[in-house]
Design an enzyme around this catalytic site. Structure first.
Site, PDB file in Angstrom:
ATOM      1  N   TYR A  39     -43.724 -45.536  17.606  1.00 29.28           N
ATOM      2  CA  TYR A  39     -45.022 -45.982  17.344  1.00 29.28           C
ATOM      3  C   TYR A  39     -45.546 -46.140  18.510  1.00 29.28           C
ATOM      4  CZ  TYR A  39     -48.479 -48.977  14.677  1.00 29.28           C
ATOM      5  OH  TYR A  39     -49.507 -49.712  14.389  1.00 29.28           O
ATOM      6  N   SER A  83     -53.685 -49.676  18.081  1.00 29.54           N
ATOM      7  CA  SER A  83     -52.856 -50.846  18.222  1.00 29.54           C
ATOM      8  C   SER A  83     -52.939 -51.466  19.622  1.00 29.54           C
ATOM      9  CB  SER A  83     -51.475 -50.792  17.573  1.00 29.54           C
ATOM     10  OG  SER A  83     -50.828 -51.815  17.560  1.00 29.54           O
TER      11      SER A  83
HETATM   12  N1  LIG Z   1     -50.484 -54.081  10.107  1.00 25.39           N
HETATM   13  C1  LIG Z   1     -50.361 -54.182  11.333  1.00 25.39           C
HETATM   14  O1  LIG Z   1     -49.727 -55.283  11.902  1.00 25.39           O
HETATM   15  C2  LIG Z   1     -51.054 -53.304  12.256  1.00 25.39           C
HETATM   16  C3  LIG Z   1     -51.244 -53.630  13.713  1.00 25.39           C
HETATM   17  C4  LIG Z   1     -51.900 -52.805  14.685  1.00 25.39           C
HETATM   18  C5  LIG Z   1     -52.528 -51.587  14.263  1.00 25.39           C
HETATM   19  N2  LIG Z   1     -52.296 -51.282  12.853  1.00 25.39           N
HETATM   20  C6  LIG Z   1     -52.689 -49.915  12.573  1.00 25.39           C
HETATM   21  O2  LIG Z   1     -53.792 -50.286  11.257  1.00 25.39           O
HETATM   22  C7  LIG Z   1     -53.726 -49.231  10.641  1.00 25.39           C
HETATM   23  C8  LIG Z   1     -53.564 -49.494   8.996  1.00 25.39           C
HETATM   24  O3  LIG Z   1     -52.309 -50.042   8.777  1.00 25.39           O
HETATM   25  P1  LIG Z   1     -51.807 -51.002   7.618  1.00 25.39           P
HETATM   26  O4  LIG Z   1     -51.066 -52.154   8.167  1.00 25.39           O
HETATM   27  O5  LIG Z   1     -53.224 -51.345   6.825  1.00 25.39           O
HETATM   28  O6  LIG Z   1     -50.798 -50.034   6.732  1.00 25.39           O
HETATM   29  P2  LIG Z   1     -50.787 -49.626   5.337  1.00 25.39           P
HETATM   30  O7  LIG Z   1     -51.266 -50.782   4.428  1.00 25.39           O
HETATM   31  O8  LIG Z   1     -49.503 -49.024   5.269  1.00 25.39           O
HETATM   32  O9  LIG Z   1     -51.749 -48.543   5.119  1.00 25.39           O
HETATM   33  C9  LIG Z   1     -51.667 -47.262   5.645  1.00 25.39           C
HETATM   34  C10 LIG Z   1     -52.669 -46.267   5.150  1.00 25.39           C
HETATM   35  O10 LIG Z   1     -52.218 -45.073   5.750  1.00 25.39           O
HETATM   36  C11 LIG Z   1     -52.289 -44.120   4.657  1.00 25.39           C
HETATM   37  N3  LIG Z   1     -51.707 -42.853   5.073  1.00 25.39           N
HETATM   38  C12 LIG Z   1     -50.331 -42.880   5.647  1.00 25.39           C
HETATM   39  N4  LIG Z   1     -49.916 -41.633   6.011  1.00 25.39           N
HETATM   40  C13 LIG Z   1     -50.945 -40.798   5.521  1.00 25.39           C
HETATM   41  C14 LIG Z   1     -51.153 -39.414   5.766  1.00 25.39           C
HETATM   42  N5  LIG Z   1     -50.096 -38.432   6.168  1.00 25.39           N
HETATM   43  N6  LIG Z   1     -52.316 -38.909   5.419  1.00 25.39           N
HETATM   44  C15 LIG Z   1     -53.301 -39.644   4.966  1.00 25.39           C
HETATM   45  N7  LIG Z   1     -53.341 -41.225   4.695  1.00 25.39           N
HETATM   46  C16 LIG Z   1     -52.377 -41.805   5.185  1.00 25.39           C
HETATM   47  C17 LIG Z   1     -51.554 -44.731   3.564  1.00 25.39           C
HETATM   48  O11 LIG Z   1     -52.062 -44.182   2.191  1.00 25.39           O
HETATM   49  P3  LIG Z   1     -51.115 -43.291   1.516  1.00 25.39           P
HETATM   50  O12 LIG Z   1     -49.674 -43.376   1.631  1.00 25.39           O
HETATM   51  O13 LIG Z   1     -51.530 -43.059   0.051  1.00 25.39           O
HETATM   52  O14 LIG Z   1     -51.214 -41.775   2.348  1.00 25.39           O
HETATM   53  C18 LIG Z   1     -52.353 -46.054   3.547  1.00 25.39           C
HETATM   54  O15 LIG Z   1     -53.720 -46.196   2.883  1.00 25.39           O
HETATM   55  C19 LIG Z   1     -52.646 -48.038  10.817  1.00 25.39           C
HETATM   56  O16 LIG Z   1     -53.095 -47.001  11.730  1.00 25.39           O
HETATM   57  C20 LIG Z   1     -51.849 -49.048  11.701  1.00 25.39           C
HETATM   58  O17 LIG Z   1     -51.093 -48.459  12.734  1.00 25.39           O
HETATM   59  C21 LIG Z   1     -51.680 -52.008  12.060  1.00 25.39           C
END
Ligand SMILES: NC(=O)c1ccc[n+]([C@@H]2O[C@H](COP(=O)([O-])OP(=O)(O)OC[C@H]3O[C@@H](n4cnc5c(N)ncnc54)[C@H](OP(=O)(O)O)[C@@H]3O)[C@@H](O)[C@H]2O)c1
Length: 277
Positions: free
Chosen positions: A158, A145
């Protein structure tokens, strides 16, 4: 893996049943990649796979239920995925969680949970996939991120986890590239996703004001930027122009970025005392 071509490659995506993981899986399926999606929620994995194959008939999409914090389960899942699809060409470590709040109001457990998934989860999946990536001379893609490159109000757990991930990835680059494995680091700023919908229910006003000095991106914008980066050998992929400018400013003019952040925070400042009244 050759540049600009995911056709026929087997890509494993953790967190592949939601948000960015699912959107990237869909884009990769369109480019002809074969996929294994991994996450904890099996029902959501099945729905994700069905949505992808509905959008791209003929796409090969398998699923494996996995909690990335379980080292033994990660090894089992990666081996099963490799066996089912004849090796692994790329691993996208995308699974992650977010906790936001005033430092004083967060519990030690919040820090542990975030580190366990965002840092140790990546470590587990990477170790498990490594023999397969070595064999394929494949690609390791870690989703960190902008919060892994700079600090942000309210993101103590985070940011710490994503900074740790950035450090890990930077070291792995030295160690894995001589083995023929390409290592890439994806650092998006905030974008629309279920994670952010959840954050929006309770985030501190200071976090909102500070983080959104880089305006929130659409998922389509992020996916386009990530896909463009993935099909090159560029190491650090910051998917949008505004986020790239902020990262550049943090390196070239850190004082300026800090003053802009302080100003945005000061306009809405409440602090932990107000929230516990
Ligand atoms: N959204 C943003 O603004 C943003 C910005 C920068 C970076 N990111 C990064 O992008 C990535 C995806 O984020 P997103 O926004 O798409 O979030 P999201 O929609 O909440 O997706 C998170 C995913 O991680 C999985 N997950 C969580 N804990 C887990 C575990 N213990 N084992 C296996 N899978 C797990 C969840 O599935 P289950 O719950 O089914 O396990 C889900 O598929 C993350 O690494 C986040 O930090 C996001």
């Amino acid at each position: 893996m050759s540049k600009l071509d995911f056709k026929g490659k087997h890509v494993v995506i953790t967190g592949g049943n939601s948000g960015l993981g699912l959107a990237l899986a869909t884009a990769l399926a369109k480019d002809g990649a074969r996929l294994t999606l991994m996450a904890r929620n099996a029902a959501k994995l099945e729905t994700a796979a069905a949505d992808i194959t509905a959008a791209h008939p003929g796409a090969v999409v398998q699923t494996q239920s996995l909690d990335v914090t379980d080292e033994a389960a990660a090894a089992k899942a990666m081996n099963a995925a490799a066996e089912a699809q004849g090796g692994i060409d790329a691993l996208i470590n995308n699974a992650g969680i977010l906790r936001e709040g005033y430092f004083q109001n967060l519990a030690a457990e919040d820090f542990r949970q975030v580190m366990e998934i965002n840092y140790f989860g990546v470590l587990n999946a990477t170790r498990a996939a490594l023999p397969h990536l070595q064999k394929s001379k494949g690609r390791l893609i870690n989703v960190a991120s902008v919060a892994g490159l700079v600090g942000a109000f309210g993101y103590t757990p985070y940011c710490a986890s994503k900074h740790a991930l950035v450090g890990l990835t930077s070291c792995l680059r030295y160690e894995l590239e001589p083995m023929g494995i390409t290592v890439q680091l994806v650092c998006p700023a905030e974008f629309d996703s279920p994670m952010v919908d959840e954050l929006d229910k309770s985030r501190t006003p200071e976090n909102r004001a500070h983080v959104l000095t880089i305006p929130k991106s659409t998922m389509d914008g992020i996916v386009a930027g990530v896909m463009k980066g993935l099909t090159t050998d560029r190491y650090e992929i910051v998917p949008t122009g505004m986020a790239r400018a902020a990262v550049k400013a943090s390196r070239l003019a850190p004082g300026m970025l800090r003053r802009a952040g302080n100003k945005a925070i000061a306009k809405v400042y409440q602090g932990p005392a107000a929230s516990s009244l």
